[in-house]
Write a protein that holds these residues in place. Structure first.
Motif, PDB file in Angstrom:
ATOM      1  N   PRO A 100       0.386  -1.153   0.081  1.00  0.00           N
ATOM      2  CA  PRO A 100      -0.288   0.202   0.020  1.00  0.00           C
ATOM      3  C   PRO A 100       1.010   0.810  -0.162  1.00  0.00           C
ATOM      4  CG  PRO A 100      -0.136  -0.998   2.263  1.00  0.00           C
ATOM      5  CD  PRO A 100       0.919  -1.908   1.056  1.00  0.00           C
ATOM      6  N   ASN A 101       1.689   1.326   0.247  1.00  0.00           N
ATOM      7  CA  ASN A 101       3.243   2.230  -0.001  1.00  0.00           C
ATOM      8  C   ASN A 101       3.832   2.361  -0.907  1.00  0.00           C
ATOM      9  OD1 ASN A 101       2.416   3.628   3.572  1.00  0.00           O
ATOM     10  ND2 ASN A 101       3.539   1.425   3.787  1.00  0.00           N
ATOM     11  N   ILE A 102       3.110   2.163  -2.039  1.00  0.00           N
ATOM     12  CA  ILE A 102       3.873   1.674  -3.118  1.00  0.00           C
ATOM     13  C   ILE A 102       3.344   3.119  -4.251  1.00  0.00           C
ATOM     14  CG2 ILE A 102       2.162   0.791  -5.083  1.00  0.00           C
ATOM     15  CD1 ILE A 102       4.803  -0.604  -5.289  1.00  0.00           C
ATOM     16  N   LYS A 103       4.768   3.681  -4.597  1.00  0.00           N
ATOM     17  CA  LYS A 103       4.117   4.583  -5.182  1.00  0.00           C
ATOM     18  C   LYS A 103       4.719   4.862  -7.320  1.00  0.00           C
ATOM     19  CE  LYS A 103       5.590   8.852  -2.922  1.00  0.00           C
ATOM     20  NZ  LYS A 103       6.903   9.551  -1.729  1.00  0.00           N
ATOM     21  N   ILE A 104       3.467   5.177  -7.696  1.00  0.00           N
ATOM     22  CA  ILE A 104       3.569   4.215  -9.230  1.00  0.00           C
ATOM     23  C   ILE A 104       4.521   5.352 -10.351  1.00  0.00           C
ATOM     24  CG2 ILE A 104       2.227   4.024 -11.032  1.00  0.00           C
ATOM     25  CD1 ILE A 104      -0.232   3.467  -9.233  1.00  0.00           C
ATOM     26  N   ILE A 105       4.643   5.109 -10.934  1.00  0.00           N
ATOM     27  CA  ILE A 105       6.002   6.046 -11.705  1.00  0.00           C
ATOM     28  C   ILE A 105       5.621   6.162 -12.902  1.00  0.00           C
ATOM     29  CG2 ILE A 105       8.515   6.866 -12.655  1.00  0.00           C
ATOM     30  CD1 ILE A 105       9.626   6.119  -9.903  1.00  0.00           C
ATOM     31  N   GLY A 106       5.227   7.532 -13.770  1.00  0.00           N
ATOM     32  CA  GLY A 106       4.227   6.909 -15.105  1.00  0.00           C
ATOM     33  C   GLY A 106       4.620   8.589 -15.581  1.00  0.00           C
ATOM     34  N   ASN A 107       4.575   9.308 -16.514  1.00  0.00           N
ATOM     35  CA  ASN A 107       3.966  10.134 -17.373  1.00  0.00           C
ATOM     36  C   ASN A 107       2.671  10.593 -17.181  1.00  0.00           C
ATOM     37  OD1 ASN A 107       2.574   8.910 -19.800  1.00  0.00           O
ATOM     38  ND2 ASN A 107       4.722   8.473 -20.092  1.00  0.00           N
ATOM     39  N   LYS A 108       2.523  12.083 -17.896  1.00  0.00           N
ATOM     40  CA  LYS A 108       1.352  12.471 -17.787  1.00  0.00           C
ATOM     41  C   LYS A 108       0.400  11.598 -18.276  1.00  0.00           C
ATOM     42  CE  LYS A 108      -1.627  16.888 -18.579  1.00  0.00           C
ATOM     43  NZ  LYS A 108      -1.365  18.040 -18.779  1.00  0.00           N
ATOM     44  N   THR A 121      -5.843   6.640  -8.247  1.00  0.00           N
ATOM     45  CA  THR A 121      -5.886   8.368  -8.893  1.00  0.00           C
ATOM     46  C   THR A 121      -4.464   8.797  -7.438  1.00  0.00           C
ATOM     47  OG1 THR A 121      -7.153   8.099  -7.261  1.00  0.00           O
ATOM     48  CG2 THR A 121      -7.801   8.300  -9.304  1.00  0.00           C
ATOM     49  N   GLU A 122      -4.020   7.589  -6.447  1.00  0.00           N
ATOM     50  CA  GLU A 122      -3.730   8.260  -5.365  1.00  0.00           C
ATOM     51  C   GLU A 122      -1.870   7.703  -5.811  1.00  0.00           C
ATOM     52  OE1 GLU A 122      -4.077  10.262  -2.693  1.00  0.00           O
ATOM     53  OE2 GLU A 122      -6.441  10.348  -4.132  1.00  0.00           O
ATOM     54  N   ASN A 123      -0.884   8.408  -4.914  1.00  0.00           N
ATOM     55  CA  ASN A 123       0.704   8.134  -4.780  1.00  0.00           C
ATOM     56  C   ASN A 123       1.130   7.890  -6.423  1.00  0.00           C
ATOM     57  OD1 ASN A 123       0.612   8.058  -1.787  1.00  0.00           O
ATOM     58  ND2 ASN A 123       0.038   5.752  -2.186  1.00  0.00           N
ATOM     59  N   ILE A 124       1.000   8.909  -7.480  1.00  0.00           N
ATOM     60  CA  ILE A 124       1.534   8.707  -8.537  1.00  0.00           C
ATOM     61  C   ILE A 124       2.007   9.514  -8.602  1.00  0.00           C
ATOM     62  CG2 ILE A 124       0.812   8.512 -11.285  1.00  0.00           C
ATOM     63  CD1 ILE A 124      -1.906   7.871 -10.536  1.00  0.00           C
ATOM     64  N   LEU A 125       3.716   9.477  -9.319  1.00  0.00           N
ATOM     65  CA  LEU A 125       4.486  10.087  -9.232  1.00  0.00           C
ATOM     66  C   LEU A 125       4.353  10.532 -10.992  1.00  0.00           C
ATOM     67  CD1 LEU A 125       7.255  11.987  -8.364  1.00  0.00           C
ATOM     68  CD2 LEU A 125       9.059   9.817  -9.342  1.00  0.00           C
ATOM     69  N   VAL A 126       4.678  11.479 -11.269  1.00  0.00           N
ATOM     70  CA  VAL A 126       4.556  11.707 -12.695  1.00  0.00           C
ATOM     71  C   VAL A 126       5.813  12.398 -13.049  1.00  0.00           C
ATOM     72  CG1 VAL A 126       3.597  13.657 -14.301  1.00  0.00           C
ATOM     73  CG2 VAL A 126       2.031  12.628 -12.711  1.00  0.00           C
ATOM     74  N   VAL A 127       6.328  12.041 -14.250  1.00  0.00           N
ATOM     75  CA  VAL A 127       7.436  11.969 -14.959  1.00  0.00           C
ATOM     76  C   VAL A 127       7.600  12.954 -15.811  1.00  0.00           C
ATOM     77  CG1 VAL A 127       9.184  10.349 -13.095  1.00  0.00           C
ATOM     78  CG2 VAL A 127       8.621   9.673 -15.281  1.00  0.00           C
ATOM     79  N   LYS A 128       8.458  13.861 -16.530  1.00  0.00           N
ATOM     80  CA  LYS A 128       8.411  14.271 -17.699  1.00  0.00           C
ATOM     81  C   LYS A 128       9.849  13.474 -18.543  1.00  0.00           C
ATOM     82  CE  LYS A 128       6.638  18.449 -16.013  1.00  0.00           C
ATOM     83  NZ  LYS A 128       7.088  19.776 -15.979  1.00  0.00           N
TER      84      LYS A 128
END
Length: 406
Positions: A100-108, A121-128
């Motif tokens: 449950p503490n995992i962060k999802i890395i993806g783009n916009k 919709t939670e814990n999402i790290l948006v990268v460019k």
């Protein structure tokens, strides 16, 4: 716990993928006679752990077993979603539930898909594009590769080891049968399925593939970890060169004759045309019955050979339906660098020849002059027309590949 199905790639990277021998049609339409692998990787940055891509949901239990066998009771800090297609993400909700503490890395675009596909919709790290993210004592840099082959597609690069996590790019059909790495297999055994995978899945986006290859060309890539197929650790240049050739649509000297026939008349025409090409010295000729040969393989062979000859009878004032489907598929594939010929037959009224002519105009390939259209069984003058078409194709190939006919 020792698990021989998880394989160390380097000191801090482990393969934890699975094989799929239960799915018979990839994306519901492409045959998988040798199955397919879903590759996933665990990157251990000492203080932090990152998972790169997931697997298809029917294999989630095996996937979790692989994860726990490597991690024990450690947590996963990040999961990278390089590509949202469900064969790589349908197990993601289970993973989020377990960690449950995992962060999802993806783009916009990934973020939008995560909401619509899985209500995440939670814990999402948006990268460019070009952004670097620290993973403990290592890091990943992300590069967007839109339409290779979805709009959100991206790759991740670990600079310290030169490892490229390439999602669907550089992948292929087929399970990994014991061997994981390129130096453990005979690639000729996998090559045809790799080409079929590219032409079926990625081919229509070859322009975007060329741009992606150009974007990544300056990276010092030592290992390629795709989401399907072989992990390239010894000679990654082999798969990069193959993809570059396919993306540039560099055709080979040869002819693919695809025919449809209800009562054998069009089949006779195909045989005559092939014979006339052989008499002219053309040695690479393949004849395929469109009613029996898989569309998936026809696409791959069409991509491969310079010469394409299509023939079928008129059916309800148009193309024989399997041929109509094939022609529509070729139109969507946006193939280049081909020489086209066509031939047709009819019982009481034509129509197929008109649709072949429309296709020829639309595809923009080099078109041969002779277009036999025979009523009933071929007669003497029809046979000569067929032989003439074959000779024209032979002449076109000799002009395209003069060094091979000295």
């Amino acid at each position: 716990m020792n698990n021989p199905l998880t394989v160390k790639i380097n000191d801090h990277l482990t393969y934890i993928g699975v094989n799929d021998r239960y799915t018979h049609l990839f994306e519901g339409m492409w045959p998988l006679p040798d199955g397919i692998s879903y590759n996933s990787y665990l990157l251990d940055g000492k203080d932090q752990v990152c998972l790169l891509d997931c697997v298809k949901i029917p294999s989630v239990d095996e996937f979790l077993e692989n994860i726990y066998s490597v991690l024990g009771d450690r947590d996963i800090d990040y999961v990278v979603v390089n590509h949202m297609e469900p064969d790589h993400t349908s197990s993601l909700p289970v993973l989020v539930e377990r960690f449950p503490n995992i962060k999802i890395i993806g783009n916009k675009k990934t973020k939008d898909f995560l909401d619509h596909f899985y209500d995440l919709t939670e814990n999402i790290l948006v990268v460019k594009d070009g952004e670097e993210v620290a993973i403990g004592n290592t890091s990943l840099t992300f590069y967007t590769t839109p339409m290779v082959h979805w709009p959100e597609s991206m790759v991740a690069f670990e600079k310290s080891t030169g490892t490229l996590f390439s999602q669907d790019a550089f992948g292929g059909y087929g399970t990994l049968d014991g061997a994981i790495f390129d130096d453990e297999i005979n690639f000729d055994f996998y090559k045809d399925e790799t080409i079929r995978y590219y032409t079926n899945i990625v081919g229509k986006y070859s322009g975007q593939v060329v741009r992606a290859l150009d974007k990544l060309k300056d990276l010092d890539i030592k290992t390629i970890c795709p989401d399907h197929g072989i992990v390239w650790r010894k000679n990654p240049g082999i798969i990069v060169d193959l993809y570059a050739k396919l993306a540039k649509q560099e055709t080979e000297n040869g002819v693919l004759v695809v025919y449809g026939s209800m009562y054998g008349h069009t089949e006779k025409m195909a045989e005559m045309i092939a014979r006339s090409m052989a008499e002219e010295g053309i040695s690479n000729i393949r004849i395929r019955n469109i009613s029996e040969y898989p569309l998936s393989n026809l696409i791959a062979e069409s991509w491969r050979y310079r010469g394409i000859l299509l023939g079928c009878p008129t059916y309800n004032v148009g193309l024989f339906p399997p041929m109509a489907n094939f022609v529509a598929t070729l139109t969507k594939q946006k193939m280049k660098n081909h020489t086209l010929g066509y031939f047709s037959s009819y019982s009481w009224g034509g129509g197929a020849e008109k649709e072949f002519a429309a296709f020829a105009e639309k595809c923009g390939w080099d078109l041969l002059e002779t277009t036999p259209n025979v009523q009933g069984s071929p007669k003497k003058e029809d046979i000569e027309e067929c032989m003439k078409l074959g000779r024209e194709m032979a002449a076109a190939l000799k002009e395209a590949y003069p060094d091979q006919y000295k």
